[in-house]
Design an enzyme around this catalytic site. Sequence first.
Site, PDB file in Angstrom:
ATOM      1  N   THR A 123       7.577  58.590   1.880  1.00 32.70           N
ATOM      2  CA  THR A 123       6.505  59.447   2.818  1.00 32.70           C
ATOM      3  C   THR A 123       5.323  60.994   2.704  1.00 32.70           C
ATOM      4  O   THR A 123       6.388  61.620   1.685  1.00 32.70           O
ATOM      5  CB  THR A 123       7.424  60.243   4.013  1.00 32.70           C
ATOM      6  OG1 THR A 123       6.566  61.356   4.636  1.00 32.70           O
ATOM      7  CG2 THR A 123       8.806  61.230   3.653  1.00 32.70           C
ATOM      8  N   ASP A 124       4.805  60.928   3.276  1.00 31.67           N
ATOM      9  CA  ASP A 124       3.554  62.305   2.346  1.00 31.67           C
ATOM     10  C   ASP A 124       4.642  63.781   2.663  1.00 31.67           C
ATOM     11  O   ASP A 124       4.247  64.287   2.135  1.00 31.67           O
ATOM     12  CB  ASP A 124       2.266  62.624   3.156  1.00 31.67           C
ATOM     13  CG  ASP A 124       2.439  62.913   5.480  1.00 31.67           C
ATOM     14  OD1 ASP A 124       3.554  62.858   5.270  1.00 31.67           O
ATOM     15  OD2 ASP A 124       2.046  63.068   5.509  1.00 31.67           O
ATOM     16  N   TYR A 150      15.628  66.213   5.468  1.00 29.85           N
ATOM     17  CA  TYR A 150      14.895  64.999   5.597  1.00 29.85           C
ATOM     18  C   TYR A 150      13.725  64.483   4.515  1.00 29.85           C
ATOM     19  O   TYR A 150      13.541  63.644   3.598  1.00 29.85           O
ATOM     20  CB  TYR A 150      13.997  64.184   6.963  1.00 29.85           C
ATOM     21  CG  TYR A 150      12.938  63.037   6.862  1.00 29.85           C
ATOM     22  CD1 TYR A 150      13.769  62.081   6.842  1.00 29.85           C
ATOM     23  CD2 TYR A 150      12.124  63.503   7.127  1.00 29.85           C
ATOM     24  CE1 TYR A 150      13.483  60.434   6.519  1.00 29.85           C
ATOM     25  CE2 TYR A 150      10.532  62.464   6.959  1.00 29.85           C
ATOM     26  CZ  TYR A 150      11.623  61.167   7.095  1.00 29.85           C
ATOM     27  OH  TYR A 150      10.341  59.864   6.374  1.00 29.85           O
TER      28      TYR A 150
HETATM   29  P1  NAD Z   1      13.263  53.960  12.321  1.00 31.87           P
HETATM   30  O1  NAD Z   1      14.051  55.410  12.860  1.00 31.87           O
HETATM   31  O2  NAD Z   1      12.054  54.146  13.411  1.00 31.87           O
HETATM   32  O3  NAD Z   1      14.001  52.859  11.367  1.00 31.87           O
HETATM   33  C1  NAD Z   1      14.429  52.581  10.568  1.00 31.87           C
HETATM   34  C2  NAD Z   1      15.753  51.933  10.992  1.00 31.87           C
HETATM   35  O4  NAD Z   1      16.565  51.001   9.826  1.00 31.87           O
HETATM   36  C3  NAD Z   1      15.971  51.735  11.694  1.00 31.87           C
HETATM   37  O5  NAD Z   1      15.754  50.368  12.286  1.00 31.87           O
HETATM   38  C4  NAD Z   1      17.779  51.823  11.339  1.00 31.87           C
HETATM   39  O6  NAD Z   1      18.795  51.085  12.017  1.00 31.87           O
HETATM   40  C5  NAD Z   1      17.431  52.068  10.026  1.00 31.87           C
HETATM   41  N1  NAD Z   1      18.936  52.354   9.646  1.00 31.87           N
HETATM   42  C6  NAD Z   1      19.630  53.553   8.837  1.00 31.87           C
HETATM   43  N2  NAD Z   1      19.988  53.799   8.498  1.00 31.87           N
HETATM   44  C7  NAD Z   1      20.502  52.333   7.501  1.00 31.87           C
HETATM   45  C8  NAD Z   1      21.311  51.814   6.989  1.00 31.87           C
HETATM   46  N3  NAD Z   1      22.251  52.857   6.080  1.00 31.87           N
HETATM   47  N4  NAD Z   1      21.130  50.382   6.216  1.00 31.87           N
HETATM   48  C9  NAD Z   1      20.388  49.717   7.110  1.00 31.87           C
HETATM   49  N5  NAD Z   1      19.647  49.939   7.750  1.00 31.87           N
HETATM   50  C10 NAD Z   1      19.232  51.377   8.684  1.00 31.87           C
HETATM   51  O7  NAD Z   1      12.377  54.762  10.910  1.00 31.87           O
HETATM   52  P2  NAD Z   1      10.742  53.938  10.313  1.00 31.87           P
HETATM   53  O8  NAD Z   1       9.801  55.568  11.276  1.00 31.87           O
HETATM   54  O9  NAD Z   1      10.452  53.143  10.854  1.00 31.87           O
HETATM   55  O10 NAD Z   1      10.170  54.662   8.875  1.00 31.87           O
HETATM   56  C11 NAD Z   1      10.326  53.350   8.442  1.00 31.87           C
HETATM   57  C12 NAD Z   1      10.757  54.088   7.153  1.00 31.87           C
HETATM   58  O11 NAD Z   1       9.182  54.425   6.891  1.00 31.87           O
HETATM   59  C13 NAD Z   1      11.365  54.993   6.292  1.00 31.87           C
HETATM   60  O12 NAD Z   1      11.480  55.062   5.035  1.00 31.87           O
HETATM   61  C14 NAD Z   1      10.235  56.676   6.661  1.00 31.87           C
HETATM   62  O13 NAD Z   1      10.980  57.390   5.350  1.00 31.87           O
HETATM   63  C15 NAD Z   1       9.223  56.463   6.155  1.00 31.87           C
HETATM   64  N6  NAD Z   1       7.646  56.792   6.263  1.00 31.87           N
HETATM   65  C16 NAD Z   1       7.764  56.914   8.484  1.00 31.87           C
HETATM   66  C17 NAD Z   1       6.492  57.656   8.226  1.00 31.87           C
HETATM   67  C18 NAD Z   1       6.311  57.347  10.121  1.00 31.87           C
HETATM   68  O14 NAD Z   1       6.094  58.201  10.773  1.00 31.87           O
HETATM   69  N7  NAD Z   1       7.438  57.061  11.265  1.00 31.87           N
HETATM   70  C19 NAD Z   1       5.819  58.110   8.019  1.00 31.87           C
HETATM   71  C20 NAD Z   1       5.771  58.127   6.249  1.00 31.87           C
HETATM   72  C21 NAD Z   1       7.014  57.109   6.130  1.00 31.87           C
HETATM   73  O1  TDX Z   2       8.419  67.585  21.056  1.00 33.25           O
HETATM   74  C1  TDX Z   2       7.922  66.944  20.419  1.00 33.25           C
HETATM   75  N1  TDX Z   2       6.605  68.023  19.992  1.00 33.25           N
HETATM   76  C2  TDX Z   2       5.618  68.484  19.270  1.00 33.25           C
HETATM   77  O2  TDX Z   2       5.483  69.484  19.520  1.00 33.25           O
HETATM   78  C3  TDX Z   2       8.114  66.768  18.724  1.00 33.25           C
HETATM   79  C4  TDX Z   2       8.963  65.028  18.575  1.00 33.25           C
HETATM   80  C5  TDX Z   2       7.609  66.758  17.869  1.00 33.25           C
HETATM   81  N2  TDX Z   2       6.585  67.887  17.733  1.00 33.25           N
HETATM   82  C6  TDX Z   2       5.885  68.358  16.640  1.00 33.25           C
HETATM   83  C7  TDX Z   2       6.464  68.446  15.587  1.00 33.25           C
HETATM   84  C8  TDX Z   2       5.210  67.761  14.428  1.00 33.25           C
HETATM   85  O3  TDX Z   2       4.718  68.796  13.814  1.00 33.25           O
HETATM   86  O4  TDX Z   2       4.406  67.085  16.814  1.00 33.25           O
HETATM   87  C9  TDX Z   2       4.698  66.735  14.548  1.00 33.25           C
HETATM   88  C10 TDX Z   2       4.526  65.437  15.069  1.00 33.25           C
HETATM   89  O5  TDX Z   2       6.687  64.904  14.946  1.00 33.25           O
HETATM   90  P1  TDX Z   2       7.595  63.895  14.502  1.00 33.25           P
HETATM   91  O6  TDX Z   2       6.704  62.624  15.356  1.00 33.25           O
HETATM   92  O7  TDX Z   2       8.805  65.100  14.347  1.00 33.25           O
HETATM   93  O8  TDX Z   2       7.232  63.477  12.256  1.00 33.25           O
HETATM   94  P2  TDX Z   2       7.006  64.437  12.190  1.00 33.25           P
HETATM   95  O9  TDX Z   2       8.741  65.469  11.891  1.00 33.25           O
HETATM   96  O10 TDX Z   2       5.859  64.568  11.105  1.00 33.25           O
HETATM   97  O11 TDX Z   2       7.373  63.223  10.612  1.00 33.25           O
HETATM   98  C11 TDX Z   2       6.909  61.930  10.368  1.00 33.25           C
HETATM   99  O12 TDX Z   2       5.761  61.634   9.688  1.00 33.25           O
HETATM  100  C12 TDX Z   2       6.384  61.477   8.762  1.00 33.25           C
HETATM  101  C13 TDX Z   2       8.206  61.344  10.871  1.00 33.25           C
HETATM  102  O13 TDX Z   2       9.486  61.289  12.331  1.00 33.25           O
HETATM  103  C14 TDX Z   2       8.603  60.481   9.578  1.00 33.25           C
HETATM  104  O14 TDX Z   2       9.750  59.575   9.287  1.00 33.25           O
HETATM  105  C15 TDX Z   2       7.752  60.511   8.282  1.00 33.25           C
HETATM  106  O15 TDX Z   2       7.849  60.952   6.957  1.00 33.25           O
END
Ligand code: NAD
Ligand code: TDX
Length: 334
Positions: A123-124, A150
Amino acid sequence: MPDMRMLVTGGAGFIGSNFVHQTVRERPDVHITVLDALTYAGDERSLDPVDGQVVFAKGDIADPDIVDALVREVDLVVHFAAESHNDNSLHDPWPFLRTNVIGTYQILEAVRRYGVRLHHISTDEVYGDLELDDPAKFTPETPYNPSSPYSSTKASSDLLVRAWARSFGVQATISNCSNNYGPYQHVEKFIPRQVTNVIDGVRPKLYGTGENVRDWIHVEDHNSAVWTIIDKGRIGETYLIGADGEVDNKTVVETILEVMGQPKDAYDLVSDRPGHDLRYAIDSTKLREELGWTPRYRDFRSGLAATIDWYSANESWWRPRKEATEAKYTQLGR
Ligand code: NAD
Ligand code: TDX
């Protein structure tokens, strides 16, 4: 070329399940096994669209035996599994240390043992945050400066991957992506939470003043970039993935309300997240110029509208998790 055997960790989560769908659609030569512990964030139903076309193994990446047994059978591991929600990490950091750090260590030891290629998803947020008016964006050279439990555990996992690549010659690449949106994202996250609130007649909740900026990218663009790095990336390198999608949270909520036919100001300001990162912004020049990647979703509003349509049409997918998620937020006062 012989068929490729790929292990996807975290493939029942948001980005991982979209990656599996996209791969089944576009890469019939890839045999996929998903390893996922099905934590509160994972949902096997997210793999329904590829039912019968992938192998699913329920298990924990921190368990060396299951990781060993699966990694020895594949050519490539794409490692998405993580605890991913900042708010949860502020409440209880331990699962983040266990999965993100120890789990990644177990993956690294297994790929080292069997000489398997690894792509590590990060992640960034490892770079900390930027001022609103800072002209700089994050680049692969930006020093690590994570803010939350995190992001510090994700930073730790990246450093482990770099060390295993350098010390043991593990064939690894890393990508650091900005905030994703799209279908199958858990209702705890910002966009799905607000969209499903509006569907339920509840006002969206903005943390603090809503001035925080995130650099939004559609999940399909993140995953096409991951495939570009797998195909063409240089071993040992880090690539930043972003689509020039900076928007402040207030504007995101106002757009959701507008698209959903509500007054633009029908939201509530709630208490801020402790240590809340102000702004993220990605410079993805290296990925674009060296590897020739470009995003397909260039208009955030239309990508968001399509995502809103998906949540409206797939209430049966998100409904079972909505109540417990909101109960957690009530406890946190948000
Ligand atoms: P998510 O929480 O939706 O999914 C995570 C998955 O990993 C789930 O299916 C969960 O069951 C599984 N998991 C958790 N712990 C585990 C374990 N110990 N063993 C096996 N499986 C396990 O997350 P996401 O948003 O899909 O993120 C996926 C990846 O991308 C992460 O590494 C996150 O850091 C990265 N990432 C996410 C974002 C974002 O905006 N969501 C942005 C940049 C990077
Ligand atoms: O109810 C809300 N109200 C609100 O203002 C929630 C849930 C979040 N927020 C704000 C917090 C952040 O500034 O919105 C922004 C986005 O929040 P999240 O969806 O929780 O994302 P963020 O904390 O930015 O992290 C996400 O992007 C990077 C992903 O959850 C991470 O897994 C990823 O690494």
